[in-house]
Design an enzyme around this catalytic site. Structure first.
Site, short mmCIF file in Angstrom:
data_model
loop_
_atom_site.label_atom_id
_atom_site.label_comp_id
_atom_site.label_asym_id
_atom_site.label_seq_id
_atom_site.Cartn_x
_atom_site.Cartn_y
_atom_site.Cartn_z
CB CYS A 1 34.30 41.83 24.77
SG CYS A 1 33.91 43.51 25.26
CB CYS B 1 32.60 43.67 28.46
SG CYS B 1 34.09 42.72 28.24
CE LYS C 1 30.07 43.62 33.09
NZ LYS C 1 31.34 42.96 33.24
CE1 TYR D 1 37.69 42.13 36.91
CE2 TYR D 1 38.98 40.18 37.38
CZ TYR D 1 38.91 41.52 37.11
OH TYR D 1 40.04 42.26 37.07
CD GLU E 1 31.54 42.18 36.46
OE1 GLU E 1 31.25 41.44 35.49
OE2 GLU E 1 32.38 43.10 36.38
CD GLU F 1 34.24 67.43 47.08
OE1 GLU F 1 34.85 68.50 47.27
OE2 GLU F 1 33.01 67.31 47.23
P1 NDP Z 1 38.04 34.80 38.11
O1 NDP Z 1 39.40 34.33 37.82
O2 NDP Z 1 37.81 36.25 38.35
O3 NDP Z 1 37.48 34.04 39.38
C1 NDP Z 1 37.42 32.63 39.40
C2 NDP Z 1 36.86 32.20 40.76
O4 NDP Z 1 36.57 30.82 40.70
C3 NDP Z 1 37.83 32.42 41.90
O5 NDP Z 1 37.10 32.75 43.04
C4 NDP Z 1 38.48 31.04 42.05
O6 NDP Z 1 38.87 30.77 43.36
C5 NDP Z 1 37.33 30.13 41.69
N1 NDP Z 1 37.76 28.85 41.11
C6 NDP Z 1 38.64 28.68 40.13
N2 NDP Z 1 38.75 27.36 39.82
C7 NDP Z 1 37.91 26.71 40.63
C8 NDP Z 1 37.58 25.34 40.83
N3 NDP Z 1 38.15 24.39 40.09
N4 NDP Z 1 36.68 25.03 41.76
C9 NDP Z 1 36.09 25.99 42.52
N5 NDP Z 1 36.37 27.29 42.39
C10 NDP Z 1 37.26 27.65 41.46
O7 NDP Z 1 37.15 34.22 36.91
P2 NDP Z 1 35.72 34.61 36.33
O8 NDP Z 1 35.17 33.33 35.80
O9 NDP Z 1 34.92 35.39 37.30
O10 NDP Z 1 36.09 35.54 35.11
C11 NDP Z 1 36.99 35.10 34.11
C12 NDP Z 1 37.84 36.24 33.62
O11 NDP Z 1 37.07 37.10 32.82
C13 NDP Z 1 38.40 37.11 34.73
O12 NDP Z 1 39.65 36.64 35.16
C14 NDP Z 1 38.51 38.45 34.11
O13 NDP Z 1 39.79 38.62 33.59
C15 NDP Z 1 37.48 38.44 32.99
N6 NDP Z 1 36.33 39.27 33.37
C16 NDP Z 1 36.52 40.61 33.54
C17 NDP Z 1 35.48 41.42 33.91
C18 NDP Z 1 35.71 42.87 34.12
O14 NDP Z 1 36.73 43.38 33.67
N7 NDP Z 1 34.83 43.60 34.81
C19 NDP Z 1 34.14 40.89 34.11
C20 NDP Z 1 34.04 39.47 33.93
C21 NDP Z 1 35.11 38.70 33.57
P3 NDP Z 1 40.32 31.22 43.92
O15 NDP Z 1 40.25 32.67 44.17
O16 NDP Z 1 40.48 30.39 45.13
O17 NDP Z 1 41.29 30.86 42.82
#
Ligand code: NDP
Length: 448
Positions: A43, A48, A51, A178, A182, A442
């Protein structure tokens, strides 16, 4: 006299580990923490915090563009990435220092090296030193997961993105979650040509469909390209250093940078869990019960390494609950209901409680209220971006079970609105509140 070197040994000084260490120490425990990278964890160091600073930095692109409509004429406008990058890095170091200070002022001993488990009450430091502890807490977080494609080593992850030498002219982002959304917004505002490639046709699938559709519509309108139903097949590094990215159902794309944002996997590899009988699930996440205890009675785990909810405030709550329960004589369990969350995209979106489809699948009767409006600032700026707010209401009880929104400052507004959802307030009670005019928020009390 205890037979162990420490009452608690924590592996990992991220959000969960730092909170557990300092609270356990404040309760009187003798505590040590080992951290192989930097104090603060994902984080603070590479998530976080930096970012959000980049999101602020990126937003100036729109503000500067809109300024003329508000009467401000800015003569020369130039973005200097190294300035932002280095200022962010300096602030991250400042916060790392504060975290270290907090631990030290609570008499938590810090080992700046890797620690692995060598038994139910024993850890081994990278230096070879063995340390015993009455309890061990695993708080090692998660690590970017990269699909095993030929040439995947040419891509970067969110770990490296904050230190780029220059902003890529063209960037391909893998994933639709996410981090992908972002950074798509951030790089687009910095002037990169952004292509987001996802294996399905859904971005941010845990969010309300109408809200994520709006983000997709605005992002596309702004010039971010989305390629759905595509997986990478091969990444080639060309002679000029650029990448040629091959996909399952699209012609290859050439780009300067490929950012993998394909999820984060629990960071348990090589941790020695098997030496203490600590069970992991099929994703490598440490299995814990509702008091964060693993299958080894003296070993506990909190945060992303348990893959329950990968959010900083949850790791912090789990760390606090663990320390209060086992060192403060105050048994505490984390309440996972109604967790607000946000995506700091351009524009940001946020949500709490049930989405419309979750409500329709679980409740007998559902009422939906929406407000689809163009924020005043966007109107004057000539910016054609509409905000969308949505209330999901239980039709039988009138209780607001979900709030979802996209638009400027949505996360700031939603944090306050989430209190109402957590408190199970009714739509009629929203209606009783006088609107604060003129504001975007609002709309929450004006929906008919
Ligand atoms: P996410 O889980 O949000 O998204 C992962 C994405 O990658 C999805 O679109 C998924 O597709 C795709 N994916 C997963 N595995 C594969 C693969 N093997 N091949 C191709 N595509 C794949 O993960 P992030 O990496 O964006 O973030 C990780 C975590 O960090 C988040 O889950 C979140 O909890 C945390 N985070 C939170 C933030 C916030 O609170 N603002 C900001 C950044 C991170 P599909 O949908 O089809 O599974």
């Amino acid at each position: 006299m205890t037979q162990y070197d420490y009452d608690l040994f924590v592996i990992g000084a991220g959000s969960g580990g730092v909170r557990a260490s300092r609270v356990a120490a404040a309760h009187g425990a003798k505590v040590a923490v080992a951290e192989e990278h930097r104090v603060g964890g994902t984080c603070v160091i590479r998530g976080c915090v930096p970012k959000k600073m980049l999101v602020y930095g990126a937003h100036f692109a729109e503000d500067v563009m809109d300024a003329a409509r508000f009467g401000w004429h800015i003569k020369e406008c130039k973005f200097d990435w190294p300035v932002l990058r280095d200022n962010v890095a300096a602030d991250v170091s400042r916060i790392e220092g504060l975290y270290t200070q907090t631990l030290e002022s609570n008499q938590v001993e810090i080992f700046h090296e890797r620690a692995t488990i060598s038994g139910p009450n024993e850890v081994r430091l990278a230096s070879g030193r063995m340390i015993s502890a009455s309890k061990i807490l695993i708080a090692t977080g998660a690590w970017p997961a990269i699909p095993p494609i030929e040439g995947c080593e040419h891509g970067i992850t969110s770990n490296e993105v904050f230190g780029l030498d220059k902003i890529p002219e063209r960037i391909v982002i893998a994933g639709g979650g996410y981090i992908a959304n972002e950074f798509a917004g951030i790089f687009h505002e910095f002037g990169s040509k952004v292509t987001l490639v996802n294996r399905s046709d859904k971005i941010l699938r845990q969010y309300d469909a109408q809200i994520r559709d709006r983000l997709l519509q605005i992002s596309t309108m702004n010039g971010i390209e989305f390629l759905f139903h595509n997986e990478f097949t091969k990444i080639e590094k060309m002679e000029d250093g650029r990448l040629r990215i091959h996909m399952s159902s699209h012609d290859p794309i050439e780009a300067d940078t490929l950012l993998f944002a394909t999820g984060r996997a629990p960071h348990t590899k090589g941790l020695g869990l098997e030496k203490a009988g600590v069970e992991v699930d099929k994703n490598g996440a440490v299995v814990v019960d509702d008091v964060n205890r693993t299958t080894c009675p003296s070993i506990f785990a909190v945060g992303d390494v348990t893959n329950r909810v990968q959010l900083t405030p949850i790791a912090i709550r789990e760390g606090q609950a663990f320390a209060d329960t086992f060192f403060g004589n105050k048994p505490t369990k984390v309440d996972y209901s109604c967790i607000p969350s946000a995506v700091f995209s351009h524009p940001p979106l946020a949500g709490v409680g049930l989405t419309e489809s979750e409500a329709r699948n679980t409740l007998g009767s559902v009422k939906i209220f929406t407000s689809d409006f163009r924020p005043m600032k966007n109107v004057l700026a000539g910016r054609n971006e509409r905000a969308l707010y949505k209330l999901v209401v239980n039709g039988d009880t009138d209780v607001v079970v979900g709030i979802h929104m996209i638009g400027p400052d949505a996360p700031e507004i939603l944090q306050a609105a989430a209190i109402a959802v957590k408190a199970k307030l009714k739509k009629s009670q929203f209606d009783e509140v006088v609107a604060l005019h003129p504001s975007m928020a609002e709309e929450l009390v004006l929906m008919k």
